[in-house]
Scaffold this motif. Structure first.
Motif, PDB file in Angstrom:
ATOM      1  N   LYS A  27      26.225  31.522 -40.496  1.00 29.04           N
ATOM      2  CA  LYS A  27      25.427  30.412 -41.026  1.00 29.04           C
ATOM      3  C   LYS A  27      24.040  30.414 -40.395  1.00 29.04           C
ATOM      4  N   VAL A  28      23.030  30.360 -41.232  1.00 30.27           N
ATOM      5  CA  VAL A  28      21.640  30.227 -40.785  1.00 30.27           C
ATOM      6  C   VAL A  28      20.994  29.121 -41.618  1.00 30.27           C
ATOM      7  N   ILE A  29      19.730  28.831 -41.350  1.00 31.64           N
ATOM      8  CA  ILE A  29      19.037  27.760 -42.058  1.00 31.64           C
ATOM      9  C   ILE A  29      17.951  28.335 -42.963  1.00 31.64           C
ATOM     10  N   GLU A  49      21.753  24.908 -45.168  1.00 32.76           N
ATOM     11  CA  GLU A  49      22.480  26.024 -44.578  1.00 32.76           C
ATOM     12  C   GLU A  49      22.662  27.129 -45.616  1.00 32.76           C
ATOM     13  N   THR A  50      22.641  28.360 -45.134  1.00 35.11           N
ATOM     14  CA  THR A  50      22.880  29.508 -45.984  1.00 35.11           C
ATOM     15  C   THR A  50      23.565  30.573 -45.140  1.00 35.11           C
ATOM     16  N   TRP A  51      23.980  31.673 -45.741  1.00 35.78           N
ATOM     17  CA  TRP A  51      24.830  32.637 -45.056  1.00 35.78           C
ATOM     18  C   TRP A  51      24.220  34.025 -45.117  1.00 35.78           C
ATOM     19  N   ALA A  52      24.123  34.684 -43.963  1.00 29.96           N
ATOM     20  CA  ALA A  52      23.429  35.961 -43.869  1.00 29.96           C
ATOM     21  C   ALA A  52      24.265  36.988 -43.113  1.00 29.96           C
ATOM     22  N   SER A  53      24.203  38.225 -43.572  1.00 24.10           N
ATOM     23  CA  SER A  53      24.910  39.298 -42.866  1.00 24.10           C
ATOM     24  C   SER A  53      24.147  39.729 -41.620  1.00 24.10           C
ATOM     25  N   SER A  54      22.848  39.448 -41.572  1.00 20.47           N
ATOM     26  CA  SER A  54      22.047  39.743 -40.389  1.00 20.47           C
ATOM     27  C   SER A  54      21.514  38.447 -39.807  1.00 20.47           C
ATOM     28  N   VAL A  58      31.386  33.097 -55.736  1.00 18.28           N
ATOM     29  CA  VAL A  58      31.207  33.675 -54.403  1.00 18.28           C
ATOM     30  C   VAL A  58      30.708  32.587 -53.458  1.00 18.28           C
ATOM     31  N   SER A  59      31.331  32.456 -52.279  1.00 18.21           N
ATOM     32  CA  SER A  59      30.964  31.413 -51.320  1.00 18.21           C
ATOM     33  C   SER A  59      30.749  31.999 -49.928  1.00 18.21           C
ATOM     34  N   LYS A  60      29.696  31.531 -49.260  1.00 16.36           N
ATOM     35  CA  LYS A  60      29.426  31.859 -47.857  1.00 16.36           C
ATOM     36  C   LYS A  60      29.447  33.364 -47.602  1.00 16.36           C
ATOM     37  N   SER A  61      28.879  34.119 -48.530  1.00 14.77           N
ATOM     38  CA  SER A  61      28.936  35.577 -48.471  1.00 14.77           C
ATOM     39  C   SER A  61      27.559  36.179 -48.676  1.00 14.77           C
ATOM     40  N   ASP A  62      27.427  37.463 -48.347  1.00 15.64           N
ATOM     41  CA  ASP A  62      26.145  38.157 -48.473  1.00 15.64           C
ATOM     42  C   ASP A  62      26.401  39.609 -48.867  1.00 15.64           C
ATOM     43  N   THR A  63      25.508  40.139 -49.673  1.00 19.26           N
ATOM     44  CA  THR A  63      25.607  41.497 -50.230  1.00 19.26           C
ATOM     45  C   THR A  63      26.959  41.730 -50.908  1.00 19.26           C
ATOM     46  N   ILE A  64      27.122  41.057 -52.036  1.00 16.63           N
ATOM     47  CA  ILE A  64      28.335  41.166 -52.848  1.00 16.63           C
ATOM     48  C   ILE A  64      27.945  41.711 -54.224  1.00 16.63           C
ATOM     49  N   TYR A  65      28.672  42.717 -54.707  1.00 18.74           N
ATOM     50  CA  TYR A  65      28.328  43.374 -55.961  1.00 18.74           C
ATOM     51  C   TYR A  65      29.540  43.425 -56.901  1.00 18.74           C
ATOM     52  N   ASN A  66      29.324  43.060 -58.161  1.00 18.05           N
ATOM     53  CA  ASN A  66      30.348  43.205 -59.202  1.00 18.05           C
ATOM     54  C   ASN A  66      31.710  42.670 -58.764  1.00 18.05           C
ATOM     55  N   ILE A 108      35.137  35.433 -54.058  1.00 17.66           N
ATOM     56  CA  ILE A 108      34.900  36.011 -52.741  1.00 17.66           C
ATOM     57  C   ILE A 108      34.553  34.895 -51.760  1.00 17.66           C
ATOM     58  N   TYR A 109      35.153  34.924 -50.567  1.00 15.10           N
ATOM     59  CA  TYR A 109      34.883  33.896 -49.562  1.00 15.10           C
ATOM     60  C   TYR A 109      34.566  34.531 -48.217  1.00 15.10           C
ATOM     61  N   ARG A 110      33.431  34.120 -47.639  1.00 17.69           N
ATOM     62  CA  ARG A 110      33.002  34.518 -46.290  1.00 17.69           C
ATOM     63  C   ARG A 110      33.198  36.029 -46.068  1.00 17.69           C
ATOM     64  N   SER A 111      32.572  36.818 -46.909  1.00 16.11           N
ATOM     65  CA  SER A 111      32.684  38.273 -46.822  1.00 16.11           C
ATOM     66  C   SER A 111      31.318  38.899 -47.020  1.00 16.11           C
ATOM     67  N   GLN A 112      31.213  40.196 -46.719  1.00 17.39           N
ATOM     68  CA  GLN A 112      29.940  40.875 -46.888  1.00 17.39           C
ATOM     69  C   GLN A 112      30.146  42.342 -47.271  1.00 17.39           C
ATOM     70  N   ASP A 113      29.109  42.882 -47.938  1.00 16.84           N
ATOM     71  CA  ASP A 113      29.092  44.292 -48.328  1.00 16.84           C
ATOM     72  C   ASP A 113      30.361  44.690 -49.071  1.00 16.84           C
ATOM     73  N   CYS A 114      30.737  43.884 -50.060  1.00 15.95           N
ATOM     74  CA  CYS A 114      31.919  44.191 -50.864  1.00 15.95           C
ATOM     75  C   CYS A 114      31.499  44.527 -52.290  1.00 15.95           C
ATOM     76  N   ARG A 115      32.196  45.505 -52.881  1.00 10.43           N
ATOM     77  CA  ARG A 115      31.876  45.981 -54.220  1.00 10.43           C
ATOM     78  C   ARG A 115      33.131  46.035 -55.081  1.00 10.43           C
ATOM     79  N   SER A 116      33.018  45.478 -56.282  1.00 13.05           N
ATOM     80  CA  SER A 116      34.129  45.518 -57.237  1.00 13.05           C
ATOM     81  C   SER A 116      35.418  45.004 -56.603  1.00 13.05           C
ATOM     82  N   CYS A 117      35.323  43.833 -55.978  1.00  9.19           N
ATOM     83  CA  CYS A 117      36.486  43.199 -55.354  1.00  9.19           C
ATOM     84  C   CYS A 117      36.783  41.866 -56.034  1.00  9.19           C
TER      85      CYS A 117
END
Length: 236
Positions: free
Chosen positions: A42-44, A51-56, A111-119, A123-132
């Motif tokens: 969680k970042v601002i 609030e927003t959500w970042a992988s970095s 998609v919730s609380k996630s970053d870099t999600i594709y297709n 999705i919940y609180r996850s990152q860098d996921c594809r076709s999930c």
């Protein structure tokens, strides 16, 4: 994904693996099963203060993807040309428009609380996921459904804590393995079905600690192992 949908996914995964639901709060599940997974933080949002959500989390300023796009439509990110006399001046001008974009979601829904999600979907609180689909607390996964606390894995379904693996289903705690089904605590193995506590073996069924059991013996021990796993997850 709202809390009701999230709990529905969690229950489906636990039923598929253990044939039993688990009564656990979402934060407790995070602590017990995803304690070592890289997840969005969680970042601002520097523009709205929300609030927003970042992988970095190493940037100075953040802006959500939605707010970045809204700003582009409302005002635009281009600036009128200005005379500059030093690199320091350029860096100050850059700082005014240099926001790290968060909650980057592409061709995905729910998609919730996630970053870099594709297709992806649900999705919940996850990152860098594809076709999930129906993915919770996971990082770097692809072509998978109903997974919890998985990382760097692909083509997995109804599994919890699968790392660096491929083609796993109905399994718990699998590391660096492929073609694993209905199994618990597997490492560096291939083509196992109904095995537990096994490493470095292939093409086996009904093995425990790399020892061969008959089906009836195995299933009796598996019942006790399931009780032990669920007790450890729910009581801590």
């Amino acid at each position: 994904m709202n809390d009701k949908q999230l709990k529905g996914v969690i229950n489906e995964v636990f039923m598929a693996i253990f044939e039993e639901k688990i009564h656990i709060e979402i934060d407790e599940l995070l602590s017990e099963c995803a304690f070592d997974i890289r997840l969005p933080n969680k970042v601002i949002d520097a523009v709205t203060g929300d609030e927003t959500w970042a992988s970095s989390i190493n940037a100075n300023k953040y802006i959500s993807q939605d707010n970045m796009q809204k700003y582009d439509e409302y005002k635009g990110w281009m600036r009128p040309k200005k005379e500059v006399s030093s690199l320091d001046e350029i860096l100050k001008l850059w700082d005014k428009i240099n926001y790290t974009t968060t909650e980057r979601v592409y061709d995905s829904i729910n998609v919730s609380k996630s970053d870099t999600i594709y297709n992806s979907e649900n999705i919940y609180r996850s990152q860098d996921c594809r076709s999930c689909k129906n993915t919770v607390f996971s990082d770097g996964c692809a072509n998978s459904e109903y997974i919890i606390a998985c990382q760097r894995s692909a083509n997995c379904n109804y599994s919890i804590r699968v790392d660096d693996s491929n083609n796993c289903s109905n399994s718990y705690s699998v590391i660096c393995s492929s073609k694993i089904s209905n199994s618990f605590f597997i490492q560096d193995a291939n083509s196992l079905h109904e095995c537990m506590f096994c490493s470095h073996i292939s093409n086996r069924r009904y093995c425990i600690a790399n020892m061969q059991f008959d089906r009836e013996e195995y299933m009796e021990i598996k019942k006790e192992v399931i009780k032990w796993i669920l007790k450890n997850i729910s009581e801590h």
